[in-house]
Motif scaffolding. Structure first.
Motif, PDB file in Angstrom:
ATOM      1  N   VAL A  39       1.859  -5.030   7.983  1.00 46.14           N
ATOM      2  CA  VAL A  39       2.223  -3.728   7.430  1.00 46.14           C
ATOM      3  C   VAL A  39       3.081  -3.040   8.475  1.00 46.14           C
ATOM      4  CG1 VAL A  39       1.407  -1.555   6.460  1.00 46.14           C
ATOM      5  CG2 VAL A  39       0.004  -3.606   6.236  1.00 46.14           C
ATOM      6  N   VAL A  41       5.549   0.450   9.105  1.00 42.07           N
ATOM      7  CA  VAL A  41       5.963   1.771   8.641  1.00 42.07           C
ATOM      8  C   VAL A  41       7.169   2.176   9.474  1.00 42.07           C
ATOM      9  CG1 VAL A  41       5.307   4.185   8.296  1.00 42.07           C
ATOM     10  CG2 VAL A  41       3.568   2.377   8.091  1.00 42.07           C
ATOM     11  N   ALA A  70       4.267  -5.760   3.933  1.00 46.55           N
ATOM     12  CA  ALA A  70       4.294  -4.496   3.197  1.00 46.55           C
ATOM     13  C   ALA A  70       5.142  -3.553   4.037  1.00 46.55           C
ATOM     14  CB  ALA A  70       2.889  -3.942   3.012  1.00 46.55           C
ATOM     15  N   LEU A  72       6.570  -0.139   4.466  1.00 46.94           N
ATOM     16  CA  LEU A  72       6.396   1.241   4.027  1.00 46.94           C
ATOM     17  C   LEU A  72       7.368   2.123   4.792  1.00 46.94           C
ATOM     18  CD1 LEU A  72       2.487   1.309   4.239  1.00 46.94           C
ATOM     19  CD2 LEU A  72       3.935   0.304   2.463  1.00 46.94           C
ATOM     20  N   HIS A  73       7.733   3.237   4.197  1.00 48.79           N
ATOM     21  CA  HIS A  73       8.608   4.144   4.940  1.00 48.79           C
ATOM     22  C   HIS A  73       8.050   5.560   4.905  1.00 48.79           C
ATOM     23  CE1 HIS A  73      10.260   4.400   0.850  1.00 48.79           C
ATOM     24  NE2 HIS A  73      10.623   5.618   1.167  1.00 48.79           N
ATOM     25  N   LEU A  84       1.373   6.720   2.137  1.00 48.72           N
ATOM     26  CA  LEU A  84       1.421   5.363   2.687  1.00 48.72           C
ATOM     27  C   LEU A  84       0.511   4.426   1.910  1.00 48.72           C
ATOM     28  CD1 LEU A  84       1.444   6.048   6.533  1.00 48.72           C
ATOM     29  CD2 LEU A  84       3.382   5.499   5.039  1.00 48.72           C
ATOM     30  N   GLN A  87       2.117   3.548  -1.422  1.00 45.72           N
ATOM     31  CA  GLN A  87       3.179   2.555  -1.241  1.00 45.72           C
ATOM     32  C   GLN A  87       2.584   1.164  -1.028  1.00 45.72           C
ATOM     33  OE1 GLN A  87       6.487   3.423   1.506  1.00 45.72           O
ATOM     34  NE2 GLN A  87       5.694   5.519   1.630  1.00 45.72           N
ATOM     35  N   TRP A  88       1.537   1.097  -0.201  1.00 39.88           N
ATOM     36  CA  TRP A  88       0.914  -0.185   0.112  1.00 39.88           C
ATOM     37  C   TRP A  88       0.306  -0.821  -1.141  1.00 39.88           C
ATOM     38  CZ3 TRP A  88      -4.215  -1.880   0.073  1.00 39.88           C
ATOM     39  CH2 TRP A  88      -4.444  -3.112   0.696  1.00 39.88           C
ATOM     40  N   GLN A  91       2.944  -2.125  -3.551  1.00 38.28           N
ATOM     41  CA  GLN A  91       3.511  -3.407  -3.130  1.00 38.28           C
ATOM     42  C   GLN A  91       2.498  -4.534  -3.325  1.00 38.28           C
ATOM     43  OE1 GLN A  91       5.759  -3.529   0.541  1.00 38.28           O
ATOM     44  NE2 GLN A  91       6.372  -1.397   0.264  1.00 38.28           N
TER      45      GLN A  91
END
Length: 161
Positions: A39, A41, A70, A72-73, A84, A87-88, A91
């Motif tokens: 993951v 970010v 994964a 994430l932004h 977050l 988003q995770w 996905q």
């Protein structure tokens, strides 16, 4: 919320990116069942090449392959954990069925785990929660490492993983 940046993984990832690459706000990975999950970010969405570089670096560090990433932004330095987590899950739910929706349960107390509740119009939520809770699935351990917190993913209807 403070996100973890795993130093060995960060060094491997940054070696594969150009100097003007994205700002990494959090980065963690885990392995289970011969597979890896990572993951990351960043301050902006990653390109396919950047995601591939993260997957390659994580695979090298973890000693496994393939590695699911994964990406994430979070534009701000203090990202909203709910955003977050959404988003995770979105996905992780790719290909899991129709219309998986995410919400966070209100924490019972300050030390309680983050409870991510997923729901869908079909059995997708239950299947997703069960898959993520599997001991052979590295995605949830990677997320836990990133957040440095206990996280559960549950079917919103049954409250079961």
């Amino acid at each position: 919320m403070r996100l973890v940046v795993a130093p060995e993984l960060a060094a491997a990832v940054s070696a594969g990116w150009p100097a003007e690459g994205p700002l990494v706000r959090g980065l963690a990975a885990a392995a289970a069942g011969g597979r890896g999950a990572c993951v990351v970010v960043t301050d902006r969405p990653l390109s396919e090449a950047e995601v591939a570089a993260v997957a390659g670096a994580a695979g090298t560090v973890l000693g496994v392959g393939p590695v699911e990433v994964a990406a994430l932004h979070a534009p701000s330095a203090d990202p909203d954990p709910g955003d977050l987590l959404r988003q995770w899950v979105n996905q992780a739910a790719q290909g899991s069925g129709r219309g998986v929706q995410v919400r966070l349960a209100e924490p019972a107390d300050a030390g309680a785990p983050l409870r991510v509740l997923v729901e869908a119009i079909d059995s997708s939520a239950r299947e997703l929660a069960q898959r993520l809770a599997s001991p052979w699935e590295p995605a949830l351990p990677a997320l836990r490492s990133l957040l440095d917190a206990e996280v559960t993913v549950e079917d919103a209807e049954t409250h079961q993983p």
